[in-house]
Design a protein around this motif. Structure first.
Motif, PDB file in Angstrom:
ATOM      1  N   VAL A   1     -20.826 -38.358  35.407  1.00  0.00           N
ATOM      2  CA  VAL A   1     -20.173 -39.331  34.535  1.00  0.00           C
ATOM      3  C   VAL A   1     -20.336 -40.742  35.095  1.00  0.00           C
ATOM      4  O   VAL A   1     -20.601 -41.689  34.351  1.00  0.00           O
ATOM      5  CB  VAL A   1     -18.677 -38.996  34.370  1.00  0.00           C
ATOM      6  CG1 VAL A   1     -17.963 -40.093  33.593  1.00  0.00           C
ATOM      7  CG2 VAL A   1     -18.501 -37.645  33.695  1.00  0.00           C
ATOM      8  N   ASP A   2     -20.160 -40.871  36.403  1.00  0.00           N
ATOM      9  CA  ASP A   2     -20.212 -42.197  37.027  1.00  0.00           C
ATOM     10  C   ASP A   2     -20.720 -42.036  38.448  1.00  0.00           C
ATOM     11  O   ASP A   2     -20.098 -41.335  39.237  1.00  0.00           O
ATOM     12  CB  ASP A   2     -18.827 -42.846  37.007  1.00  0.00           C
ATOM     13  CG  ASP A   2     -18.813 -44.252  37.597  1.00  0.00           C
ATOM     14  OD1 ASP A   2     -17.730 -44.882  37.595  1.00  0.00           O
ATOM     15  OD2 ASP A   2     -19.862 -44.741  38.071  1.00  0.00           O
TER      16      ASP A   2
ATOM     17  N   ARG B   1      -7.657 -37.512  30.023  1.00  0.00           N
ATOM     18  CA  ARG B   1      -7.921 -38.807  30.625  1.00  0.00           C
ATOM     19  C   ARG B   1      -7.721 -38.771  32.140  1.00  0.00           C
ATOM     20  O   ARG B   1      -7.692 -39.801  32.794  1.00  0.00           O
ATOM     21  CB  ARG B   1      -7.020 -39.862  29.978  1.00  0.00           C
ATOM     22  CG  ARG B   1      -7.488 -40.220  28.580  1.00  0.00           C
ATOM     23  CD  ARG B   1      -6.551 -41.164  27.882  1.00  0.00           C
ATOM     24  NE  ARG B   1      -5.357 -40.502  27.432  1.00  0.00           N
ATOM     25  CZ  ARG B   1      -4.396 -41.094  26.723  1.00  0.00           C
ATOM     26  NH1 ARG B   1      -4.509 -42.362  26.429  1.00  0.00           N
ATOM     27  NH2 ARG B   1      -3.335 -40.438  26.323  1.00  0.00           N
ATOM     28  N   GLY B   2      -7.597 -37.545  32.694  1.00  0.00           N
ATOM     29  CA  GLY B   2      -7.593 -37.413  34.146  1.00  0.00           C
ATOM     30  C   GLY B   2      -6.497 -38.187  34.823  1.00  0.00           C
ATOM     31  O   GLY B   2      -6.697 -38.796  35.866  1.00  0.00           O
ATOM     32  N   TYR B   3      -5.319 -38.165  34.224  1.00  0.00           N
ATOM     33  CA  TYR B   3      -4.254 -38.968  34.791  1.00  0.00           C
ATOM     34  C   TYR B   3      -3.882 -38.538  36.206  1.00  0.00           C
ATOM     35  O   TYR B   3      -3.525 -39.349  37.027  1.00  0.00           O
ATOM     36  CB  TYR B   3      -3.005 -38.901  33.910  1.00  0.00           C
ATOM     37  CG  TYR B   3      -3.159 -39.591  32.584  1.00  0.00           C
ATOM     38  CD1 TYR B   3      -2.390 -39.210  31.501  1.00  0.00           C
ATOM     39  CD2 TYR B   3      -4.051 -40.623  32.421  1.00  0.00           C
ATOM     40  CE1 TYR B   3      -2.518 -39.849  30.283  1.00  0.00           C
ATOM     41  CE2 TYR B   3      -4.184 -41.266  31.211  1.00  0.00           C
ATOM     42  CZ  TYR B   3      -3.412 -40.870  30.138  1.00  0.00           C
ATOM     43  OH  TYR B   3      -3.535 -41.497  28.939  1.00  0.00           O
ATOM     44  N   GLU B   4      -3.920 -37.254  36.455  1.00  0.00           N
ATOM     45  CA  GLU B   4      -3.567 -36.789  37.792  1.00  0.00           C
ATOM     46  C   GLU B   4      -4.779 -36.150  38.438  1.00  0.00           C
ATOM     47  O   GLU B   4      -5.385 -35.248  37.869  1.00  0.00           O
ATOM     48  CB  GLU B   4      -2.421 -35.781  37.726  1.00  0.00           C
ATOM     49  CG  GLU B   4      -1.110 -36.394  37.313  1.00  0.00           C
ATOM     50  CD  GLU B   4       0.036 -35.419  37.363  1.00  0.00           C
ATOM     51  OE1 GLU B   4       0.938 -35.527  36.509  1.00  0.00           O
ATOM     52  OE2 GLU B   4       0.033 -34.545  38.250  1.00  0.00           O
ATOM     53  N   GLN B   5      -5.120 -36.636  39.588  1.00  0.00           N
ATOM     54  CA  GLN B   5      -6.192 -36.058  40.367  1.00  0.00           C
ATOM     55  C   GLN B   5      -5.596 -35.346  41.568  1.00  0.00           C
ATOM     56  O   GLN B   5      -4.680 -35.857  42.209  1.00  0.00           O
ATOM     57  CB  GLN B   5      -7.170 -37.144  40.815  1.00  0.00           C
ATOM     58  CG  GLN B   5      -7.871 -37.830  39.650  1.00  0.00           C
ATOM     59  CD  GLN B   5      -8.836 -38.909  40.080  1.00  0.00           C
ATOM     60  OE1 GLN B   5      -9.283 -38.944  41.223  1.00  0.00           O
ATOM     61  NE2 GLN B   5      -9.177 -39.782  39.152  1.00  0.00           N
TER      62      GLN B   5
ATOM     63  N   LEU C   1     -14.411 -44.543  44.923  1.00  0.00           N
ATOM     64  CA  LEU C   1     -15.162 -43.520  44.202  1.00  0.00           C
ATOM     65  C   LEU C   1     -16.647 -43.613  44.503  1.00  0.00           C
ATOM     66  O   LEU C   1     -17.236 -44.692  44.436  1.00  0.00           O
ATOM     67  CB  LEU C   1     -14.946 -43.664  42.695  1.00  0.00           C
ATOM     68  CG  LEU C   1     -15.706 -42.649  41.832  1.00  0.00           C
ATOM     69  CD1 LEU C   1     -15.072 -41.263  41.964  1.00  0.00           C
ATOM     70  CD2 LEU C   1     -15.733 -43.090  40.377  1.00  0.00           C
TER      71      LEU C   1
ATOM     72  N   LEU D   1     -13.399 -37.527  50.587  1.00  0.00           N
ATOM     73  CA  LEU D   1     -12.374 -36.799  49.838  1.00  0.00           C
ATOM     74  C   LEU D   1     -12.948 -36.278  48.537  1.00  0.00           C
ATOM     75  O   LEU D   1     -13.645 -37.000  47.822  1.00  0.00           O
ATOM     76  CB  LEU D   1     -11.194 -37.718  49.525  1.00  0.00           C
ATOM     77  CG  LEU D   1     -10.392 -38.233  50.716  1.00  0.00           C
ATOM     78  CD1 LEU D   1      -9.502 -39.389  50.285  1.00  0.00           C
ATOM     79  CD2 LEU D   1      -9.554 -37.126  51.324  1.00  0.00           C
TER      80      LEU D   1
ATOM     81  N   TYR E   1     -14.441 -35.309  41.559  1.00  0.00           N
ATOM     82  CA  TYR E   1     -14.699 -36.632  42.107  1.00  0.00           C
ATOM     83  C   TYR E   1     -14.996 -36.524  43.605  1.00  0.00           C
ATOM     84  O   TYR E   1     -14.374 -35.722  44.303  1.00  0.00           O
ATOM     85  CB  TYR E   1     -13.474 -37.548  41.952  1.00  0.00           C
ATOM     86  CG  TYR E   1     -12.825 -37.572  40.597  1.00  0.00           C
ATOM     87  CD1 TYR E   1     -11.958 -36.557  40.199  1.00  0.00           C
ATOM     88  CD2 TYR E   1     -13.032 -38.625  39.716  1.00  0.00           C
ATOM     89  CE1 TYR E   1     -11.330 -36.583  38.965  1.00  0.00           C
ATOM     90  CE2 TYR E   1     -12.408 -38.667  38.484  1.00  0.00           C
ATOM     91  CZ  TYR E   1     -11.556 -37.635  38.114  1.00  0.00           C
ATOM     92  OH  TYR E   1     -10.933 -37.673  36.890  1.00  0.00           O
TER      93      TYR E   1
ATOM     94  N   TYR F   1     -14.780 -39.229  46.809  1.00  0.00           N
ATOM     95  CA  TYR F   1     -14.369 -40.551  47.258  1.00  0.00           C
ATOM     96  C   TYR F   1     -14.735 -40.713  48.737  1.00  0.00           C
ATOM     97  O   TYR F   1     -14.727 -39.752  49.512  1.00  0.00           O
ATOM     98  CB  TYR F   1     -12.850 -40.730  47.145  1.00  0.00           C
ATOM     99  CG  TYR F   1     -12.306 -40.864  45.746  1.00  0.00           C
ATOM    100  CD1 TYR F   1     -11.990 -39.730  44.984  1.00  0.00           C
ATOM    101  CD2 TYR F   1     -12.076 -42.116  45.187  1.00  0.00           C
ATOM    102  CE1 TYR F   1     -11.465 -39.865  43.702  1.00  0.00           C
ATOM    103  CE2 TYR F   1     -11.555 -42.255  43.908  1.00  0.00           C
ATOM    104  CZ  TYR F   1     -11.250 -41.116  43.176  1.00  0.00           C
ATOM    105  OH  TYR F   1     -10.725 -41.248  41.907  1.00  0.00           O
TER     106      TYR F   1
ATOM    107  N   ASP G   1      -5.835 -32.420  30.678  1.00  0.00           N
ATOM    108  CA  ASP G   1      -5.448 -33.812  30.837  1.00  0.00           C
ATOM    109  C   ASP G   1      -6.723 -34.628  30.667  1.00  0.00           C
ATOM    110  O   ASP G   1      -7.371 -34.993  31.621  1.00  0.00           O
ATOM    111  CB  ASP G   1      -4.827 -34.015  32.222  1.00  0.00           C
ATOM    112  CG  ASP G   1      -4.369 -35.439  32.431  1.00  0.00           C
ATOM    113  OD1 ASP G   1      -3.972 -35.768  33.553  1.00  0.00           O
ATOM    114  OD2 ASP G   1      -4.439 -36.236  31.470  1.00  0.00           O
TER     115      ASP G   1
ATOM    116  N   GLN H   1     -18.522 -39.104  40.049  1.00  0.00           N
ATOM    117  CA  GLN H   1     -17.652 -38.267  39.235  1.00  0.00           C
ATOM    118  C   GLN H   1     -18.509 -37.342  38.385  1.00  0.00           C
ATOM    119  O   GLN H   1     -19.477 -37.786  37.758  1.00  0.00           O
ATOM    120  CB  GLN H   1     -16.772 -39.110  38.326  1.00  0.00           C
ATOM    121  CG  GLN H   1     -15.877 -38.283  37.408  1.00  0.00           C
ATOM    122  CD  GLN H   1     -15.201 -39.117  36.341  1.00  0.00           C
ATOM    123  OE1 GLN H   1     -15.174 -40.338  36.419  1.00  0.00           O
ATOM    124  NE2 GLN H   1     -14.639 -38.461  35.344  1.00  0.00           N
TER     125      GLN H   1
END
Lengths: 111, 116
Positions: free
Chosen positions: B55-56, B101-105, B45, B91, B33, B35, B99, B48
């Motif tokens: 993705v985005d 669903r990318g819970y922790e970046q 953001l 950033l 990502y 940011y 993971d 990504q």
């Protein structure tokens, strides 16, 4: 879109006292909520997350957060603040494939 | 394990100049990502990547910003031409394929850009 709000720009607390940094959320569906901390000239560090399960989440450095669905809140707490906790704290919510952050709350812990 | 690396840490340019930032994610992290964090605001953001695919990029100002991750590892973010309002910290973050669903970046230290 999923969003969070941090109503306080700054929180001041004396060392040894409990601290609370507030966060409210607005989401459709179940929220995935996070707290990050940012020290000067450093990147964001993960503190804790709520995905599902217990409403009280414990994280790094003695921090915890309470998920409250009825109040749509996810406040960050610590029983006894340290001077070294002084930093910028961000609440965030997962939105599709990334994180939406609040504007941040500056925490100042005085000796 | 080594964290997310970014360079340069600081950059000062004049408006209308171009600038590029580099990011090397944590080894094995498929998702990357970028940011933008403007002073007094939370990170926003920009783009990504999943491996080397986008993705985005819905919030990337594509008329002046571009990003690539050609080999699915490190990434570059470019601004050309820069505007005063691009002054911010950029950033880079990555997350693990374990993971899904990318819970922790995991975030790098950031690049502080000042446009004069």
């Amino acid at each position: 879109a999923q969003s969070v709000a941090q109503p306080e720009d700054q929180v001041n607390v004396a060392e040894g006292n409990p601290l609370t940094v507030k966060c409210t959320y607005s989401v459709s569906g179940n929220p995935y909520l996070f707290w990050y901390v940012q020290y000067p000239n450093r990147g964001l560090q993960f503190l804790l997350k709520y995905i599902t399960g217990d409403n009280l989440v414990k994280g790094s450095y003695g921090f915890e957060a309470e998920f409250n669905k009825s109040q749509t809140s996810f406040h960050l707490k610590k029983p006894s603040a340290l001077v070294s906790d002084s930093a910028l704290y961000f609440c965030a919510v997962r939105d599709h494939s990334a994180l939406n952050f609040g504007k941040g709350t500056s925490l100042l812990v005085t000796p | 394990e080594a964290g997310v690396a970014q360079s340069p840490r600081y950059k000062i340019i004049e408006k209308r100049q171009s600038v590029a930032f580099w990011c090397n994610p944590i080894s094995g992290h498929a998702t990357l990502y970028w940011y933008q964090q403007i002073l007094g605001q939370g990170p926003k953001l920009l783009i990504q990547f999943q491996n080397n695919g986008v993705v985005d990029d819905s919030q990337l100002p594509k008329d002046r910003f571009s990003a690539e991750r050609l080999k699915g590892v490190d990434s570059t973010l470019k601004i050309q031409p820069a505007k005063l309002e691009d002054s911010a910290v950029y950033l880079c973050a990555s997350s693990s394929p374990l993971d899904l669903r990318g819970y922790e970046q995991y975030f790098g230290p950031g690049t502080r850009l000042t446009v004069t």
